[in-house]
Enzyme design. Structure first.
Site, PDB file in Angstrom:
ATOM      1  N   SER A 136      48.393  45.791  39.785  1.00 30.00           N
ATOM      2  CA  SER A 136      48.758  44.372  39.898  1.00 30.00           C
ATOM      3  C   SER A 136      50.101  44.272  40.599  1.00 30.00           C
ATOM      4  O   SER A 136      50.929  45.198  40.515  1.00 30.00           O
ATOM      5  CB  SER A 136      48.878  43.749  38.505  1.00 30.00           C
ATOM      6  OG  SER A 136      49.416  42.437  38.611  1.00 30.00           O
ATOM      7  N   TYR A 149      51.919  43.558  29.815  1.00 26.80           N
ATOM      8  CA  TYR A 149      51.044  43.627  30.989  1.00 26.80           C
ATOM      9  C   TYR A 149      51.759  44.341  32.144  1.00 26.80           C
ATOM     10  O   TYR A 149      51.195  45.247  32.766  1.00 26.80           O
ATOM     11  CB  TYR A 149      50.641  42.211  31.398  1.00 26.80           C
ATOM     12  CG  TYR A 149      49.639  42.150  32.521  1.00 26.80           C
ATOM     13  CD1 TYR A 149      48.306  42.476  32.298  1.00 26.80           C
ATOM     14  CD2 TYR A 149      50.017  41.758  33.794  1.00 26.80           C
ATOM     15  CE1 TYR A 149      47.372  42.411  33.333  1.00 26.80           C
ATOM     16  CE2 TYR A 149      49.086  41.688  34.828  1.00 26.80           C
ATOM     17  CZ  TYR A 149      47.771  42.013  34.592  1.00 26.80           C
ATOM     18  OH  TYR A 149      46.851  41.950  35.609  1.00 26.80           O
TER      19      TYR A 149
HETATM   20  P1  NDP Z   1      38.539  38.945  33.672  1.00 28.72           P
HETATM   21  O1  NDP Z   1      39.197  38.628  32.385  1.00 28.72           O
HETATM   22  O2  NDP Z   1      37.909  37.857  34.461  1.00 28.72           O
HETATM   23  O3  NDP Z   1      37.437  40.117  33.463  1.00 28.72           O
HETATM   24  C1  NDP Z   1      37.803  41.302  32.784  1.00 28.72           C
HETATM   25  C2  NDP Z   1      36.549  42.083  32.454  1.00 28.72           C
HETATM   26  O4  NDP Z   1      36.949  43.284  31.746  1.00 28.72           O
HETATM   27  C3  NDP Z   1      35.605  41.313  31.519  1.00 28.72           C
HETATM   28  O5  NDP Z   1      34.261  41.492  31.915  1.00 28.72           O
HETATM   29  C4  NDP Z   1      35.877  41.972  30.155  1.00 28.72           C
HETATM   30  O6  NDP Z   1      34.774  41.955  29.273  1.00 28.72           O
HETATM   31  C5  NDP Z   1      36.151  43.411  30.580  1.00 28.72           C
HETATM   32  N1  NDP Z   1      36.830  44.165  29.523  1.00 28.72           N
HETATM   33  C6  NDP Z   1      37.883  43.764  28.774  1.00 28.72           C
HETATM   34  N2  NDP Z   1      38.195  44.701  27.875  1.00 28.72           N
HETATM   35  C7  NDP Z   1      37.322  45.737  28.056  1.00 28.72           C
HETATM   36  C8  NDP Z   1      37.116  46.983  27.425  1.00 28.72           C
HETATM   37  N3  NDP Z   1      37.887  47.373  26.382  1.00 28.72           N
HETATM   38  N4  NDP Z   1      36.141  47.791  27.866  1.00 28.72           N
HETATM   39  C9  NDP Z   1      35.334  47.405  28.887  1.00 28.72           C
HETATM   40  N5  NDP Z   1      35.454  46.226  29.524  1.00 28.72           N
HETATM   41  C10 NDP Z   1      36.444  45.388  29.112  1.00 28.72           C
HETATM   42  O7  NDP Z   1      39.681  39.686  34.543  1.00 28.72           O
HETATM   43  P2  NDP Z   1      39.917  39.731  36.130  1.00 28.72           P
HETATM   44  O8  NDP Z   1      38.632  39.897  36.814  1.00 28.72           O
HETATM   45  O9  NDP Z   1      40.818  38.624  36.520  1.00 28.72           O
HETATM   46  O10 NDP Z   1      40.786  41.070  36.242  1.00 28.72           O
HETATM   47  C11 NDP Z   1      40.211  42.332  36.555  1.00 28.72           C
HETATM   48  C12 NDP Z   1      41.336  43.333  36.767  1.00 28.72           C
HETATM   49  O11 NDP Z   1      42.198  42.883  37.818  1.00 28.72           O
HETATM   50  C13 NDP Z   1      42.212  43.528  35.538  1.00 28.72           C
HETATM   51  O12 NDP Z   1      42.600  44.889  35.453  1.00 28.72           O
HETATM   52  C14 NDP Z   1      43.418  42.656  35.837  1.00 28.72           C
HETATM   53  O13 NDP Z   1      44.570  43.092  35.173  1.00 28.72           O
HETATM   54  C15 NDP Z   1      43.535  42.854  37.345  1.00 28.72           C
HETATM   55  N6  NDP Z   1      44.277  41.794  38.012  1.00 28.72           N
HETATM   56  C16 NDP Z   1      43.814  40.497  38.016  1.00 28.72           C
HETATM   57  C17 NDP Z   1      44.533  39.514  38.667  1.00 28.72           C
HETATM   58  C18 NDP Z   1      44.061  38.100  38.737  1.00 28.72           C
HETATM   59  O14 NDP Z   1      44.791  37.263  39.308  1.00 28.72           O
HETATM   60  N7  NDP Z   1      42.903  37.740  38.219  1.00 28.72           N
HETATM   61  C19 NDP Z   1      45.805  39.814  39.359  1.00 28.72           C
HETATM   62  C20 NDP Z   1      46.189  41.200  39.280  1.00 28.72           C
HETATM   63  C21 NDP Z   1      45.451  42.148  38.637  1.00 28.72           C
HETATM   64  P3  NDP Z   1      34.578  40.724  28.209  1.00 28.72           P
HETATM   65  O15 NDP Z   1      34.178  39.538  29.040  1.00 28.72           O
HETATM   66  O16 NDP Z   1      33.486  41.225  27.315  1.00 28.72           O
HETATM   67  O17 NDP Z   1      35.892  40.561  27.525  1.00 28.72           O
END
Ligand code: NDP
Length: 257
Positions: A136, A149
């Site tokens: 990130s 985070y």
């Molecule tokens: P979302 O919250 O939209 O999606 C996250 C996904 O990860 C969900 O499907 C969730 O499942 C799953 N998840 C959470 N915990 C676990 C676990 N313990 N084991 C397996 N799966 C898990 O997040 P984003 O798509 O926005 O983010 C994706 C990545 O990108 C993350 O690492 C985030 O930190 C990074 N990021 C995002 C940014 C943004 O602006 N969106 C900016 C910078 C980085 P469930 O739905 O069941 O909880």
């Protein structure tokens, strides 16, 4: 990506889902590792490849081991591992609980470690194998009240460099993507809680030289490039995909031209 086996953690929704759909559209077989069944993984897109879900909690070593065994039994190996699953909470340092700090570290940093530990044996010897970690821009700079985070994402960037050094000699590249503001559930709540949603979206766009926030497909395109032969000499890098946000200096509103 035809004939390639791709694992995407947190691939049920958000950025992960866009990565799943992009790799599948390019012909890969994609295994989604997520807590919950995304349901219609076979629907929605006219894709050349194949998508399936295998339950996974990236924080739990037993779950990761069972996931690895299932992928090995079903596909024989892995070409690309995308460590995308991540969570974020907004707390001041004095409000942050130990449990929440540990959970953030467990999902965001222990997860990529456990996945690499147990999937690297399935990647060894496969030409062009690579790991892509989701970092990130908050691993490089900070928004307020994001200490856990930010610390976890700084760790992801450091882990990326360490894995590149360790795994390069056995033919596995490792890079990270550092997304900026991407339109997903993770940060949509920031916008939704503000009474003037349109104003917030306009203000956010103004922070970006490209005059918009990011789309999950922007990150998926970069992930696909990093996994491709075109990126064969790229390893240990943190690729910022953030519309130029971190290179734009801020000014008080009154002084903006
Ligand atoms: P979302 O919250 O939209 O999606 C996250 C996904 O990860 C969900 O499907 C969730 O499942 C799953 N998840 C959470 N915990 C676990 C676990 N313990 N084991 C397996 N799966 C898990 O997040 P984003 O798509 O926005 O983010 C994706 C990545 O990108 C993350 O690492 C985030 O930190 C990074 N990021 C995002 C940014 C943004 O602006 N969106 C900016 C910078 C980085 P469930 O739905 O069941 O909880």
């Amino acid at each position: 990506m035809a004939d390639r086996i791709v694992v995407v953690t947190g691939g049920a929704r958000g950025i992960g889902r866009a990565i799943v759909d992009r790799f599948a559209a390019d012909g890969a077989t994609v295994v989604i590792g997520d807590l919950t069944d995304p349901g219609e993984v076979g629907a929605g897109l006219d894709v050349a490849g194949h998508r399936e879900w295998v339950p996974l909690d990236v924080t739990d070593e037993t779950s990761v081991l069972e996931f690895a065994q299932s992928v090995e039994a079903g596909h024989g190996g892995v070409d690309v591992l995308v460590n995308n699953a991540g969570i974020m909470a907004e707390r001041s340092i004095t409000e942050e609980s130990l449990a929440e700090w540990d959970l953030t570290m467990a999902v965001n940093l222990r997860g990529p470690f456990l996945m690499a530990k147990h999937l690297v044996p399935l990647m060894e010897g496969r030409e062009g194998a690579s790991i892509i970690n989701m970092g990130s821009i908050e691993g490089l700079a900070a928004n307020r009240h994001h200490a856990a985070y930010c610390a976890s994402k700084g760790g992801v960037h450091a882990l990326t460099r360490a894995l590149a050094v360790d795994l390069g000699p056995i033919g596995i590249r490792c890079n990270a993507i550092a997304p900026g503001w991407i339109d997903t559930d993770l940060n949509r709540s920031y916008i939704e809680r503000h009474p003037d949603r349109e104003q917030v979206v306009a203000d956010l766009a103004r922070l970006h030289p490209v005059a918009r926030i990011g789309d999950p497909a922007d990150i998926a395109a970069t992930a696909c490039w990093l996994a491709s032969a075109d990126a064969g000499f790229v390893t240990g890098q943190v690729i910022q995909v953030e519309g130029g946000r971190t290179v734009r200096l801020s000014l008080p509103t009154a002084l903006e031209p």
